[in-house]
Design an enzyme around this catalytic site. Sequence first.
Site, mmCIF file in Angstrom:
data_model
loop_
_atom_site.group_PDB
_atom_site.id
_atom_site.type_symbol
_atom_site.label_atom_id
_atom_site.label_comp_id
_atom_site.label_asym_id
_atom_site.label_seq_id
_atom_site.Cartn_x
_atom_site.Cartn_y
_atom_site.Cartn_z
ATOM 1 N N ASP A 6 32.573 31.310 35.130
ATOM 2 C CA ASP A 6 32.800 32.662 35.640
ATOM 3 C C ASP A 6 32.711 32.593 37.159
ATOM 4 O OD1 ASP A 6 32.719 35.320 36.433
ATOM 5 O OD2 ASP A 6 30.694 35.663 35.654
ATOM 6 N N GLY A 8 33.070 34.218 40.580
ATOM 7 C CA GLY A 8 33.137 35.483 41.307
ATOM 8 C C GLY A 8 33.401 35.240 42.780
ATOM 9 N N VAL A 13 29.338 30.798 38.011
ATOM 10 C CA VAL A 13 28.378 30.459 36.970
ATOM 11 C C VAL A 13 29.052 29.550 35.940
ATOM 12 C CG1 VAL A 13 26.908 31.383 35.137
ATOM 13 C CG2 VAL A 13 27.120 32.622 37.308
ATOM 14 N N PRO A 108 40.094 39.100 36.100
ATOM 15 C CA PRO A 108 39.770 38.429 34.838
ATOM 16 C C PRO A 108 38.334 38.670 34.393
ATOM 17 C CG PRO A 108 40.052 36.845 36.626
ATOM 18 C CD PRO A 108 40.495 38.166 37.147
ATOM 19 N N ASP A 109 37.428 38.904 35.355
ATOM 20 C CA ASP A 109 36.039 39.217 34.972
ATOM 21 C C ASP A 109 35.981 40.554 34.240
ATOM 22 O OD1 ASP A 109 36.803 40.428 37.413
ATOM 23 O OD2 ASP A 109 34.767 40.447 38.216
ATOM 24 N N ARG A 110 36.849 41.470 34.629
ATOM 25 C CA ARG A 110 36.875 42.788 33.972
ATOM 26 C C ARG A 110 37.470 42.659 32.572
ATOM 27 N NH1 ARG A 110 39.258 47.017 38.202
ATOM 28 N NH2 ARG A 110 37.630 48.362 37.342
ATOM 29 N N THR A 184 12.881 51.757 59.891
ATOM 30 C CA THR A 184 14.317 51.492 59.749
ATOM 31 C C THR A 184 14.640 50.811 58.422
ATOM 32 O OG1 THR A 184 14.362 51.245 62.135
ATOM 33 C CG2 THR A 184 16.295 50.449 60.942
HETATM 34 N N1 LIG Z 1 16.122 41.991 43.616
HETATM 35 C C1 LIG Z 1 17.212 41.373 44.053
HETATM 36 N N2 LIG Z 1 17.536 41.416 45.374
HETATM 37 C C2 LIG Z 1 18.645 40.820 45.836
HETATM 38 N N3 LIG Z 1 19.499 40.144 45.073
HETATM 39 C C3 LIG Z 1 19.231 40.041 43.764
HETATM 40 C C4 LIG Z 1 18.094 40.656 43.178
HETATM 41 N N4 LIG Z 1 18.117 40.398 41.848
HETATM 42 C C5 LIG Z 1 19.230 39.659 41.633
HETATM 43 N N5 LIG Z 1 19.892 39.458 42.775
HETATM 44 C C6 LIG Z 1 21.132 38.727 43.022
HETATM 45 O O1 LIG Z 1 22.103 39.082 42.099
HETATM 46 C C7 LIG Z 1 23.063 38.038 42.098
HETATM 47 C C8 LIG Z 1 23.602 37.830 40.736
HETATM 48 O O2 LIG Z 1 24.576 38.796 40.506
HETATM 49 P P1 LIG Z 1 25.986 38.463 39.960
HETATM 50 O O3 LIG Z 1 26.124 37.062 39.533
HETATM 51 O O4 LIG Z 1 26.293 39.529 38.981
HETATM 52 O O5 LIG Z 1 26.865 38.749 41.218
HETATM 53 P P2 LIG Z 1 27.249 37.862 42.460
HETATM 54 O O6 LIG Z 1 27.116 36.446 42.126
HETATM 55 O O7 LIG Z 1 26.494 38.368 43.647
HETATM 56 O O8 LIG Z 1 28.756 38.344 42.614
HETATM 57 P P3 LIG Z 1 30.120 37.740 42.043
HETATM 58 O O9 LIG Z 1 29.956 37.653 40.550
HETATM 59 O O10 LIG Z 1 31.116 38.754 42.476
HETATM 60 O O11 LIG Z 1 30.246 36.411 42.701
HETATM 61 C C9 LIG Z 1 22.376 36.782 42.551
HETATM 62 O O12 LIG Z 1 23.040 36.288 43.687
HETATM 63 C C10 LIG Z 1 20.971 37.236 42.879
HETATM 64 O O13 LIG Z 1 20.540 36.672 44.087
HETATM 65 C C1 LIG Z 2 36.998 43.951 41.429
HETATM 66 C C2 LIG Z 2 36.628 42.486 41.436
HETATM 67 C C3 LIG Z 2 36.530 41.969 42.871
HETATM 68 C C4 LIG Z 2 35.242 42.381 40.772
HETATM 69 O O1 LIG Z 2 34.842 41.055 40.665
HETATM 70 C C5 LIG Z 2 37.627 41.648 40.617
HETATM 71 O O2 LIG Z 2 37.649 42.088 39.303
HETATM 72 C C6 LIG Z 2 39.028 41.684 41.187
HETATM 73 O O3 LIG Z 2 39.329 41.003 42.127
HETATM 74 N N1 LIG Z 2 39.921 42.512 40.568
HETATM 75 C C7 LIG Z 2 41.322 42.614 40.904
HETATM 76 C C8 LIG Z 2 41.830 44.016 40.963
HETATM 77 C C9 LIG Z 2 41.584 44.857 39.723
HETATM 78 O O4 LIG Z 2 40.713 44.561 38.897
HETATM 79 O O5 LIG Z 2 42.292 45.867 39.554
HETATM 80 K K LIG Z 3 30.042 38.546 38.099
#
Ligand SMILES: Nc1ncnc2c1ncn2[C@@H]1O[C@H](COP(=O)(O)OP(=O)(O)OP(=O)(O)O)[C@@H](O)[C@H]1O
Ligand SMILES: CC(C)(CO)[C@@H](O)C(=O)NCCC(=O)O
Ligand SMILES: [K+]
Length: 263
Positions: A6, A8, A13, A108-110, A184
Amino acid sequence: MLLTIDCGNTNTVFAVWDGTQFLATWRTSTETTRTADQYFVWLSTLMNIKGVKLDITDVIISSTVPRVVFNLRVLCDRYFGCRPLVVGKPDCLLPVPPRVDEGVRPGPDRLANAAGAFDRHGGDVVVVDFGTATNFDVVAHDGAYVGGVISPGVNLSLEALHQGAAALPHVDISRPEKVIGTDTVACIQSGVFWGYIGLIEGITARIRAEYGRPMKIIGTGGLAPLFAQAESLFDTVEDDLTLHGLCVIYDYNKANSSIQERA
Ligand SMILES: Nc1ncnc2c1ncn2[C@@H]1O[C@H](COP(=O)(O)OP(=O)(O)OP(=O)(O)O)[C@@H](O)[C@H]1O
Ligand SMILES: CC(C)(CO)[C@@H](O)C(=O)NCCC(=O)O
Ligand SMILES: [K+]
């Protein structure tokens, strides 16, 4: 064994599915320059440490970053001797095709979230996924992804404040005790944390009203638990929903024999 990937915009992952459960998951930052050889050294080391055998026979990928797919394909070819299924590509079947405007390519994640949510909950569902973006994925009664909402992610919002305002420091998200901040950092945390609570409540209420049928709300992604513990925003939180959806899509393709045909 099946390797699900997966990818992102922030993190990628990798998870190994043995047909019954995920044996382990590993996370790395998403970088378009990472090569197949680099992925393999990293992944095989971690699999070794975890005692997971290196017998990957199949791979399914969801990537919101098109450029990384090339190197992941090389990884599959060179080290696992297989051709991966890539969600969103024409040769990757979906259990239920999305219903969106012509020419639109949903992330694709959606699509994976929709497949995973339908498999577990049977439709009329909203998935709220906290990644780089915070997206709301609407899954209809028949399991079709029918659109949703994309809003800026929590960490992106915090970073944007820091980048755009000279006097604002970088702040990590947390739940502030009070809404009225007296320094702040507390003011920023309040704005983003309580702002997000309002965003999630407001958008899910509007989706429900527009959709016109009862819907389940499922939270997923790294920050879902933080928001879930503050208010009752979600019916459930499932951190493995995207990966589960990838397994569902993989099984569907396998059952419909496109994988065997290509082999
Ligand atoms: N309390 C927290 N504060 C900050 N970040 C957090 C906390 N808990 C979890 N996270 C973060 O959430 C992230 C995991 O989220 P997820 O995998 O869904 O999204 P992402 O990796 O940030 O985004 P994408 O999937 O778009 O690459 C990790 O990077 C982790 O550091
Ligand atoms: C919205 C994100 C960035 C979320 O990961 C991803 O699903 C994406 O790039 N989507 C393409 C546009 C769409 O989902 O309509
Ligand atoms: K994700």
